[in-house]
Design a protein around this motif. Structure first.
Motif, short mmCIF file in Angstrom:
data_model
loop_
_atom_site.label_atom_id
_atom_site.label_comp_id
_atom_site.label_asym_id
_atom_site.label_seq_id
_atom_site.Cartn_x
_atom_site.Cartn_y
_atom_site.Cartn_z
N ALA A 142 0.85 -1.21 0.00
CA ALA A 142 0.00 0.00 0.00
C ALA A 142 0.87 1.24 0.00
CB ALA A 142 -0.92 -0.02 1.22
N GLN A 143 1.08 1.78 -1.14
CA GLN A 143 1.95 2.97 -1.31
C GLN A 143 1.18 4.14 -1.88
OE1 GLN A 143 6.13 2.59 -2.76
NE2 GLN A 143 5.31 3.55 -4.61
N THR A 144 0.49 3.97 -2.97
CA THR A 144 -0.19 5.06 -3.68
C THR A 144 -1.31 5.68 -2.83
OG1 THR A 144 0.30 3.97 -5.77
CG2 THR A 144 -1.42 5.64 -5.81
N GLU A 145 -1.43 6.99 -2.99
CA GLU A 145 -2.47 7.72 -2.25
C GLU A 145 -3.36 8.46 -3.25
OE1 GLU A 145 -0.06 10.19 0.28
OE2 GLU A 145 0.61 8.49 1.51
N LEU A 146 -4.46 9.01 -2.78
CA LEU A 146 -5.33 9.78 -3.68
C LEU A 146 -4.53 10.88 -4.38
CD1 LEU A 146 -8.74 10.47 -1.90
CD2 LEU A 146 -8.42 9.63 -4.22
N GLY A 147 -3.65 11.53 -3.64
CA GLY A 147 -2.93 12.67 -4.19
C GLY A 147 -1.59 12.36 -4.80
N HIS A 148 -1.04 11.18 -4.54
CA HIS A 148 0.30 10.87 -5.06
C HIS A 148 0.42 9.38 -5.39
CE1 HIS A 148 1.19 14.68 -2.99
NE2 HIS A 148 2.06 14.82 -3.96
N GLY A 149 1.00 9.12 -6.54
CA GLY A 149 1.33 7.74 -6.92
C GLY A 149 2.75 7.73 -7.44
N THR A 150 2.98 8.58 -8.44
CA THR A 150 4.32 8.65 -9.03
C THR A 150 5.35 9.18 -8.06
OG1 THR A 150 3.64 8.87 -11.33
CG2 THR A 150 5.68 9.97 -10.71
N PHE A 151 5.05 10.32 -7.46
CA PHE A 151 6.06 11.04 -6.69
C PHE A 151 6.10 10.51 -5.26
CE2 PHE A 151 9.20 13.99 -5.94
CZ PHE A 151 8.88 14.99 -5.01
N ILE A 152 6.90 9.48 -5.06
CA ILE A 152 6.92 8.80 -3.77
C ILE A 152 7.35 9.75 -2.66
CG2 ILE A 152 8.00 6.94 -2.47
CD1 ILE A 152 8.27 5.39 -5.07
N ARG A 153 8.31 10.62 -2.97
CA ARG A 153 8.78 11.54 -1.93
C ARG A 153 7.70 12.53 -1.52
NH1 ARG A 153 12.91 14.85 -3.72
NH2 ARG A 153 12.82 14.16 -5.89
N GLY A 154 6.60 12.60 -2.33
CA GLY A 154 5.48 13.48 -1.99
C GLY A 154 4.38 12.80 -1.22
N LEU A 155 4.54 11.52 -0.91
CA LEU A 155 3.49 10.82 -0.17
C LEU A 155 3.27 11.51 1.17
CD1 LEU A 155 4.55 7.11 -0.89
CD2 LEU A 155 2.53 8.30 -1.81
N ILE A 178 -5.05 9.75 1.76
CA ILE A 178 -5.71 8.43 1.90
C ILE A 178 -5.09 7.46 0.90
CG2 ILE A 178 -7.88 7.19 1.53
CD1 ILE A 178 -9.35 9.68 2.57
N LYS A 179 -4.67 6.28 1.39
CA LYS A 179 -4.13 5.27 0.48
C LYS A 179 -5.22 4.91 -0.51
CE LYS A 179 0.00 4.94 2.13
NZ LYS A 179 1.14 5.48 1.35
N TYR A 180 -4.89 4.84 -1.81
CA TYR A 180 -5.91 4.62 -2.84
C TYR A 180 -5.29 3.85 -3.98
CZ TYR A 180 -10.10 5.87 -5.57
OH TYR A 180 -11.28 5.83 -6.28
N TRP A 181 -5.83 2.76 -4.35
CA TRP A 181 -5.42 1.84 -5.41
C TRP A 181 -4.84 0.51 -4.91
CZ3 TRP A 181 -6.96 0.98 -10.03
CH2 TRP A 181 -7.44 2.04 -10.83
N PRO A 182 -4.19 0.42 -3.77
CA PRO A 182 -3.53 -0.84 -3.45
C PRO A 182 -4.42 -2.06 -3.67
CG PRO A 182 -2.91 0.77 -1.85
CD PRO A 182 -3.97 1.41 -2.71
N GLY A 183 -3.89 -3.00 -4.43
CA GLY A 183 -4.62 -4.19 -4.81
C GLY A 183 -4.94 -5.05 -3.60
N ASN A 184 -6.15 -5.57 -3.54
CA ASN A 184 -6.56 -6.57 -2.54
C ASN A 184 -6.71 -5.98 -1.15
OD1 ASN A 184 -3.99 -8.45 -4.12
ND2 ASN A 184 -6.06 -8.28 -4.82
#
Ligand SMILES: CC/C=C\C/C=C\C/C=C\C/C=C\C/C=C\C/C=C\CCCCC(=O)SCCNC(=O)CCNC(=O)[C@H](O)C(C)(C)COP(=O)(O)OP(=O)(O)OC[C@H]1O[C@@H](n2cnc3c(N)ncnc32)[C@H](O)[C@@H]1OP(=O)(O)O
Ligand SMILES: Cc1cc2nc3c(=O)[nH]c(=O)nc-3n(C[C@H](O)[C@H](O)[C@H](O)COP(=O)(O)OP(=O)(O)OC[C@H]3O[C@@H](n4cnc5c(N)ncnc54)[C@H](O)[C@@H]3O)c2cc1C
Length: 640
Positions: A142-155, A178-184
């Motif tokens: 669970a890494q990607t958030e509503l506001g950031h996916g690409t820019f990890i340093r911006g999480l 908010i974490k958003y997209w993580p599979g399962n």
């Protein structure tokens, strides 16, 4: 269904100039491996439960998820019963048992457990990996958030260390965090590896991975302090419960931070890693796998389209003659045969990429980080290139099958829907290409300073004044030289633009950004060092820009690509047969080995749920009342 083979396919196979079985043995590394693969595929074919499912598109989303869970757990149990220990046997069983469905445990096996192994301390791995492998702990990444996916340093998710309680406090401070997209994450897992900004002693130390329990191990209820849900329907991945997850001051033990490379001591002191990007290791691993996924997706679509093109007869090639196999139209060959070549090129690229990954990742595990930049650049570039080219190719395969290609019965829409996400996940392709471009730029300037370069990019220092020696034979050497020249020239051009921007006084980030379009083109050329004449003809401008090819050579290449179509024509079906994908794995009425396309389409259509009733309830509920209402109306037009 008749068990006869379509006569056109029979003819194609009888006129091939080589034995497809030999090529199959090359692809799967020997006759014994082929035999074993087929044995395993037959076990699946004989399995009543596994054969009891209708095609995934005949279920709604709830049904698809439920089936995916049932099927995957059945597969796990069967693998235990069968006692398959080798990864190849297990993969062959899984792929045959669930050929198009993505597993709700895919990220558990593909990211969660491997990351625990690679990013946890030996103690942490010893504690958690067995729980993961025995599915007591079911996890995701669970890494990607509503506001950031690409820019990890911006999480924005935070993990703040509390020395009083020896805990990290996880929090989603903003809506966009908010974490958003993580599979399962929505319904399946009870743990997550969460990427969050680490705070200790009032200082932020960047993103790190934390093991977080998200559901009760007793009754699967969501842990207090968390909000979890499904993000809703998507273009594909319907059986996958990609979700959202919100932390509200959620506490985890200090020792739940993966501490192989970075640490937080009991007093809150932060021990930094040898390289901050070691935390990104899971993503590099998955990018490497995605190159193989691109091969599998493109090759399956190509098998379907080529076999169908040999069976489909449409229009007159010779006036008054019988309708032609569409595979005999030069335009159909120009669509499909390069994709056949691309599929084989991707197979070799994927195998090469996996070997390089195995070597460099084991060096990294032993603390030798020297080749980490090269691995990152290669994984980013090939992942982006192969998924972009593969998805474009799958769409060409679909369209080359006409109307039937648009039906789920062709099998191609599912292949496309499941792989096209790979242009985005695990690193959005443009961003990935720019990572490789950045590596090429730095390498180019190092080469200009006379520094030695790794073997894969030594071509960057070739003499760009040299012209092609290509002759009628279109020798392998002259083609490789052409691709090297094109890529080297384009990298040099992009770097000179980047430098010129700096000379104009632009700050380096602007100088970079304002040269990224030519850098993307140069990086694609760098990754394109894969297959030959077609690639030159399709990108002729980039090969001609500095006069590398003369007019005669361009004519040679244009003639050669058409001649190659004729060379491949007698072997097209044998070349796709060699991939040895059984019908139940292709799930395609058009790509069947026996070519009985129309019977298969007709039988498949009859099983459509909409045919469960002759008159649909909507007739009684809506159509008939509408007709009755209009029949009473005075207005004639309303009646029409
Ligand atoms: C749901 C699944 C169901 C079923 C799955 C089916 C089967 C299961 C089998 C396996 C599953 C797994 C996968 C395979 C198959 C299918 C996939 C299935 C599901 C999808 C999974 C998708 C999961 C995700 O998407 S996870 C989230 C992915 N997110 C990303 O990738 C984010 C991308 N962004 C980044 O990586 C970074 O932000 C960045 C690299 C773009 C920039 O980083 P940063 O800003 O920190 O660095 P820079 O300033 O740009 O660069 C500084 C220097 O660092 C170097 N660098 C950067 N990264 C690395 C690296 N990783 N390694 C080495 N070096 C790195 C960079 O080069 C710079 O160096 P320089 O020398 O200073 O130039
Ligand atoms: C099917 C699927 C499954 C997924 N599974 C997971 C999962 O399991 N776990 C997880 O954590 N995440 C998952 N993700 C999320 C995925 O990792 C992100 O969507 C992906 O990393 C892209 O990031 P983004 O959405 O922020 O895109 P963005 O970066 O916002 O992309 C938008 C546009 O901005 C451009 N852009 C962004 N940065 C730059 C730049 N520096 N230079 C030039 N252009 C730029 C991009 O090229 C793109 O055109 C999944 C996504 C999908 C589609």
């Amino acid at each position: 269904m008749s068990n006869e083979v379509n006569t056109d396919l029979l003819k194609e196979r009888s006129t091939a100039t080589f034995d497809a079985e030999r090529l199959t043995e090359f692809i799967y590394k020997g006759p014994e491996k082929v035999k074993r693969k087929r044995q395993i595929q037959n076990i699946v074919l004989q399995d009543k439960f596994l054969q009891s499912f209708k095609p995934t598109e005949f279920y709604d989303r709830d049904g698809q998820y439920n089936n995916a869970v049932r099927r995957q757990i059945y597969i796990m149990d069967r693998l235990e019963e069968l006692g398959f220990r080798s990864e190849t046997d297990r993969l062959n069983f899984r792929e045959a048992a669930a050929p198009v469905e993505l597993s709700p445990f895919g990220l558990h096996s593909g990211m969660f457990v491997p990351t625990l192994e690679r990013q946890g301390t030996p103690e942490q791995s010893r504690k958690w990996v067995p729980l993961g492998k025995s599915f007591k702990m079911i996890g995701t990444y669970a890494q990607t958030e509503l506001g950031h996916g690409t820019f990890i340093r911006g999480l924005e998710t935070t993990a703040t260390f509390d020395p009083e309680t020896q805990e990290f406090i996880l929090d989603s401070p903003t809506l966009s965090s908010i974490k958003y997209w993580p599979g399962n994450v929505a319904k399946t897992v009870n743990h997550c590896l969460v990427m969050a900004q680490l705070y200790t002693q009032g200082k932020c130390h960047g993103t790190h991975l934390f093991l977080v329990q998200v559901r009760s191990m007793e009754d699967h209820t969501i842990m207090p302090g968390l909000e979890i849900g499904d993000i809703g329907p998507k273009l594909g991945f319907d059986g996958v419960d990609n979700g959202f997850m919100k932390f509200n001051k959620y506490r985890i033990p200090r020792m739940n931070m993966l501490m192989r490379y970075a640490k937080v001591l009991e007093n809150g002191d932060y021990i930094k890693p040898k390289n901050a990007k070691l935390t990104y290791g899971a993503m590099v691993m998955v990018r490497v796998w995605i190159v193989m996924d691109a091969f599998k997706a493109l090759s399956r679509a190509t098998v379907i389209a080529v076999r169908y093109s040999a069976v489909r007869r449409q229009s007159e090639l010779r006036p008054g003659g019988e309708e032609a196999q569409v595979i005999d139209y030069q335009t159909q060959q120009y669509k499909l045969f390069p994709l056949l070549a691309t599929s084989y090129a991707f197979l070799l690229a994927a195998e090469g990429m996996s070997q390089i990954y195995a070597k460099i990742s084991s060096d990294i595990e032993r603390g030798n980080l020297e080749d980490m930049p090269q691995l990152h650049a290669l994984a980013c570039g090939l992942k982006a290139f192969c998924t972009w080219v593969g998805c474009e190719g799958i769409e060409v395969c679909r369209m080359s099958c006409g109307g039937h290609g648009y039906s789920h019965a062709s099998g191609i829409p599912k292949i496309y829907a499941n792989i096209v996400g790979a242009c985005t996940y695990e690193g959005e392709n443009t961003v990935m290409m720019l990572q490789t471009a950045r590596y090429l730029s730095k390498s180019y300037f190092r080469g200009q300073r006379g520094e030695s370069l790794p073997e894969l990019i030594q071509y960057l220092t070739i003499d760009l004044n040299v012209k092609s020696t290509l002759g009628e034979d279109c020798s392998f050497e002259s083609l490789v030289a052409a691709y090297s020249h094109r890529a080297a020239r384009m990298v040099a051009t992009a770097c000179k633009l980047q430098n010129a921007n700096k000379q104009k006084g632009m700050p380096s980030h602007d100088a970079w950004n304002k040269s990224t379009v030519p850098f993307i083109a140069a990086t694609k050329a760098h990754c394109h060092l894969l297959y030959a004449v077609y690639g030159i003809v399709e990108n002729m401008g980039e090969f001609m820009q500095d006069g590398y090819f003369n007019q005669d050579q361009i004519s040679i290449l244009n003639r050669k690509v058409l001649a190659l179509l004729e060379d491949i024509r007698p072997n097209a079906v044998a070349l796709v047969d060699a991939f040895d994908y059984p019908d139940h794995l292709l799930q395609s009425c058009l790509g069947r080995y026996d070519g009985q396309v129309y019977e298969a389409l007709y039988e498949n259509s009859k099983s459509s749920p909409l045919n469960n009733t002759d008159i649909h309830s909507s007739y009684y509920n809506y159509i008939r009342p509408m007709m009755q209402k209009r029949s009473k109306s005075k207005d004639i037009s309303a009646k029409l």
